[in-house]
Structure formats: C-alpha cells, structure tokens
Scaffold this active site. Structure first.
Site, PDB file in Angstrom:
ATOM      1  N   HIS A 288      -3.998   4.045   4.613  1.00  0.00           N
ATOM      2  CA  HIS A 288      -5.072   3.054   4.633  1.00  0.00           C
ATOM      3  C   HIS A 288      -6.363   3.689   4.140  1.00  0.00           C
ATOM      4  O   HIS A 288      -7.059   3.128   3.299  1.00  0.00           O
ATOM      5  CB  HIS A 288      -5.244   2.516   6.050  1.00  0.00           C
ATOM      6  CG  HIS A 288      -6.377   1.562   6.201  1.00  0.00           C
ATOM      7  ND1 HIS A 288      -6.342   0.281   5.697  1.00  0.00           N
ATOM      8  CD2 HIS A 288      -7.585   1.697   6.793  1.00  0.00           C
ATOM      9  CE1 HIS A 288      -7.480  -0.331   5.965  1.00  0.00           C
ATOM     10  NE2 HIS A 288      -8.251   0.511   6.626  1.00  0.00           N
TER      11      HIS A 288
ATOM     12  N   ARG B 278       0.859  -1.187   0.000  1.00  0.00           N
ATOM     13  CA  ARG B 278       0.000   0.000   0.000  1.00  0.00           C
ATOM     14  C   ARG B 278       0.893   1.235   0.000  1.00  0.00           C
ATOM     15  O   ARG B 278       1.529   1.556   0.999  1.00  0.00           O
ATOM     16  CB  ARG B 278      -0.918  -0.025   1.220  1.00  0.00           C
ATOM     17  CG  ARG B 278      -1.644   1.282   1.460  1.00  0.00           C
ATOM     18  CD  ARG B 278      -2.789   1.145   2.431  1.00  0.00           C
ATOM     19  NE  ARG B 278      -2.428   0.583   3.720  1.00  0.00           N
ATOM     20  CZ  ARG B 278      -1.865   1.267   4.720  1.00  0.00           C
ATOM     21  NH1 ARG B 278      -1.549   2.547   4.564  1.00  0.00           N
ATOM     22  NH2 ARG B 278      -1.606   0.679   5.875  1.00  0.00           N
TER      23      ARG B 278
ATOM     24  N   TYR C 213       3.704   5.105  11.513  1.00  0.00           N
ATOM     25  CA  TYR C 213       3.997   3.709  11.839  1.00  0.00           C
ATOM     26  C   TYR C 213       4.887   2.991  10.830  1.00  0.00           C
ATOM     27  O   TYR C 213       5.203   1.822  11.029  1.00  0.00           O
ATOM     28  CB  TYR C 213       2.693   2.924  12.032  1.00  0.00           C
ATOM     29  CG  TYR C 213       1.718   2.992  10.864  1.00  0.00           C
ATOM     30  CD1 TYR C 213       1.879   2.192   9.741  1.00  0.00           C
ATOM     31  CD2 TYR C 213       0.621   3.841  10.903  1.00  0.00           C
ATOM     32  CE1 TYR C 213       0.997   2.247   8.687  1.00  0.00           C
ATOM     33  CE2 TYR C 213      -0.270   3.902   9.850  1.00  0.00           C
ATOM     34  CZ  TYR C 213      -0.090   3.107   8.739  1.00  0.00           C
ATOM     35  OH  TYR C 213      -0.975   3.156   7.689  1.00  0.00           O
TER      36      TYR C 213
END
Length: 401
Positions: A296, A292, A305
């Site tokens: 998200h 990705r 993160y």
C-alpha cells in the site's frame, strides 16, 4: 457511443432514479464472486493474452502509433515508480506510494482527458500526473517532506495530491459544481472533472457526500475508483456486499466496471464518461478493476495479509505485458522500439535519482510562508521567535556556539 441501459437507471424528468430492491442472498453471493473475479459486466478490449476484442458499447479505433504511445507511457511511469520505491528504501524519501500494476488504469484515464478537463488525485496517481505534464521530479518533494507539490494546479489542470482519504472527492464535486454554475458544460467544448480514489476510500463519508452533491446538481464529475482490491490490509468484500460500481444506482447515475489492467478499455470508458459529463449528463462512476502488485505504501508489508498465489495469478494479467504482446503480434513494434523505450525509461530513472540526491533542504522560515493569504502579526512573531531560537545553534567563525 451511448450509455448501456443495464448501467444507466431510468430517470424520469425532474425525478431521481428509483432505489433498487434489496438484493437476494443469491445476488449477494454473485456480487461477492464478481468482486473477486471481475464479473460478467467487466468492459475489456484487450485480454491478458494480448488479444484484441470488441465491446458492443465501448469500442475505439486505435492506431499503431497511439498504442505505442500508451505502451511508452506505462513503461516510463512504472520505471519512475520503481525508482521512487528504491529511493525510499535507501533513506532518500520519507515514504513512497507505489502504483505497480495500476499503470493501465491511470494512463488510460489520463490520456482520455482533454486539456480543459480538471483532475483531482489521491496520493498514488503518478501516471495521471505524467499525462497532465507533471514530471516525476515534481512529486519528490511531497514524499521527502519539503513541499506539498511544486506544480501549478490550474496550469496543469491537476490538483495537488490529497493525503486525507477520500477528501479529494468533495473538492472535485465542488469544482465540478462550479463548472456547471459557470456554464462551462453543454457541448463538445465543455469542461469536465475527474477524481481518483481507491476502493478503501468508498467507505469514507466524504466519498458518499460527493456522490450525493454531484448527483443532485448533475455535476460534470467522473468518479474514477481504482479498485486494487486491498484497502491496506482489508479486502474489498469486507467493505461491500456488491461490486462497487453498483453503488452508483443508489445515487441515480451510471456505474461501469472496466478491466483496470486494460489500457484500451480504460481509455474508451473514461473518454465516454468525460464526454457525458461535458455535455451535461454527469456524473458517472467508473470502477477500474485492477490489483495492487506492491505494498500500500513503503511502510506496509502485504505478505502479512495476502497470499503469494494471488500475486502470482495477477502477474499473468500484467497491464504492460498484454500491450507488448499485442504490438508484437500485430507487427506494430520491433525489438528496436522496445529497446528504445527501455533506454528512455532508464534515463528517466537516472534523472529522477540525481534530482532526489541533490534536492536542497528548504530554509526553516519556509514553514511559516504561504500559511495565510495575508500577513499575520501572530505568525510573524512566531517565525521571528523560532528563527532566533535556531540561530543559537549556528556555529560562529571562531568555532563557538
């Protein structure tokens, strides 16, 4: 094309597959390494450098015209995705779910489907929607909050988006079981179902239950996991000790890991899996190993993160660029072709933006329509009371309220 033995458990007649022995510490470590790097079992037909390679079990013939078509699909879908992202940032959409970096997985799988096959998406399958004839404009109402999807699922053979994580897998398993019970599998003209979900969804009970039911009933279901390696802020290795495609062994059906950034490999593997299912040999689990490249959703901040070095490394594996390089090397496309595709992509984005900016707000009474299949006196009373309440805020001709 036959199923590779290392991916297909032995299944004696009338009995489920034997459960694999518990992995050793060395196998666990190797599995975690494979989870982060792709692993030796990764099916690949087009390298990140744009080099065409062969595979002993999954290989396809592709013409210049077909490859140009796949390239066009990916470019247009990415452009629509970027426009949707921008529209949300500008307040035109409540949220947007990016697919950046996952174009090959979705276009490869989408183009592998036959017209009679049914697809069940999650909320990120804009590329599969494109392949099934659902226009990007038809997705906007979902993310603007004005509808749940404006296409006919049976006509398009593409179910409405599912927001509840993993729930679409149970829906797909039930649909595939219906195909089996209705005698729609068994030959080249048979039907199959494919369901799309992410690596994070594999931790949901619904996904496990769908694998149990589809295995027990030999349902014609392809479970297509797009492992983009981040379930929002949690990496895959926090969810599984072994690569996700190994889970299929526990249910007694084949599991295959494919390079999710390789549109040709995704096309070949998914085409094989769907054919297995339509002939009554399902189900099949496909793990498309991808990444990705964006957040998200637009409410997420991936910089909190994951490291930028990881993102930069995956930019070198871009699914569109490797096809572009291969087209140039093979002299299957020239500058005029690439310019034409880019112009078409820009036009699509302009149409998407214009449609979004001019979307009408639905009337208030719509929230009460199509709730139940038959009229409901209780719901009708609630609707009338609500509309009467709203009418008190309407401005009269004289300027009063």
């Amino acid at each position: 094309m036959s199923s590779p033995e290392q991916w297909t458990p032995e299944r004696p007649a009338g009995t489920p597959a034997a459960t694999a022995a518990s992995p050793t510490a060395e196998q666990v470590i190797a599995g975690l390494r494979a989870t982060s790097e792709g692993g030796a079992d990764l099916v690949q037909l087009l390298t990140p450098e744009g080099e065409r390679v062969s595979h002993p079990d999954f290989d396809i013939e592709i013409t210049a015209e077909e490859l140009r078509g796949l390239y066009r699909d990916m470019v247009l879908v990415r452009r629509a995705d970027r426009e949707g992202n921008a529209l949300q940032r500008q307040g035109q959409l409540g949220i947007w779910v990016p697919l950046l970096g996952q174009e090959a997985a979705q276009i490869g799988a989408g183009r592998a489907m036959r017209p009679q096959d049914m697809a069940f998406p999650s909320y990120r399958e804009h590329g599969v929607a494109w392949c099934k004839g659902v226009q990007p404009t038809e997705l906007l109402g979902i993310f603007r909050g004005t509808d749940h999807g404006s296409w006919d699922p049976l006509e398009k053979r593409f179910h409405l988006y599912t927001i509840v994580i993993g729930n679409q897998c149970l829906n797909a398993a039930g649909y595939a079981m219906g195909q089996k019970f209705d005698g729609k599998v068994g030959d080249d003209d048979g039907e199959a179902t494919i369901v799309f979900f992410g690596d994070g969804a594999t931790s949901q009970g619904d996904v496990h239950e769908s694998m149990v039911w589809s295995a027990v009933y030999d349902a014609p279901l392809v479970l297509f996991c797009q492992n983009n390696q981040w379930a929002i802020s949690e990496p895959t290795e926090r969810q599984s000790r072994l690569p996700l495609y190994h889970r299929a062994r526990g249910y007694g059906f084949p599991g295959i890991r494919v390079d999710g950034n390789d549109v040709l490999a995704c096309l070949a593997v998914t085409r094989w899996a769907l054919d297995e299912c339509r002939h009554g040999n399902g189900p099949v689990l496909i793990e498309a190993f991808t990444y990705r490249m964006d957040a998200h959703t637009t409410s997420d901040d991936p910089t909190r993160y994951r490291l930028s070095d990881e993102l930069e490394a995956w930019k070198l594996k871009d699914p569109i660029e490797r096809v572009r390089v291969h087209l140039v090397r093979q002299q299957w496309a020239d500058t005029a072709f690439f310019d034409e595709v880019q112009a078409e992509a820009d036009q699509l984005a302009a149409e998407l933006r214009d449609f979004c900016l001019n979307m009408p707000d639905p009337p208030a009474k719509r929230i009460f329509s199509e709730v139940y299949a038959e009229p409901s006196p209780v719901l009708d009373a609630q609707r009338d009371e609500f509309l009467e309440y709203l009418s008190g805020f309407e401005t009269t001709v004289g300027g009063g309220h």
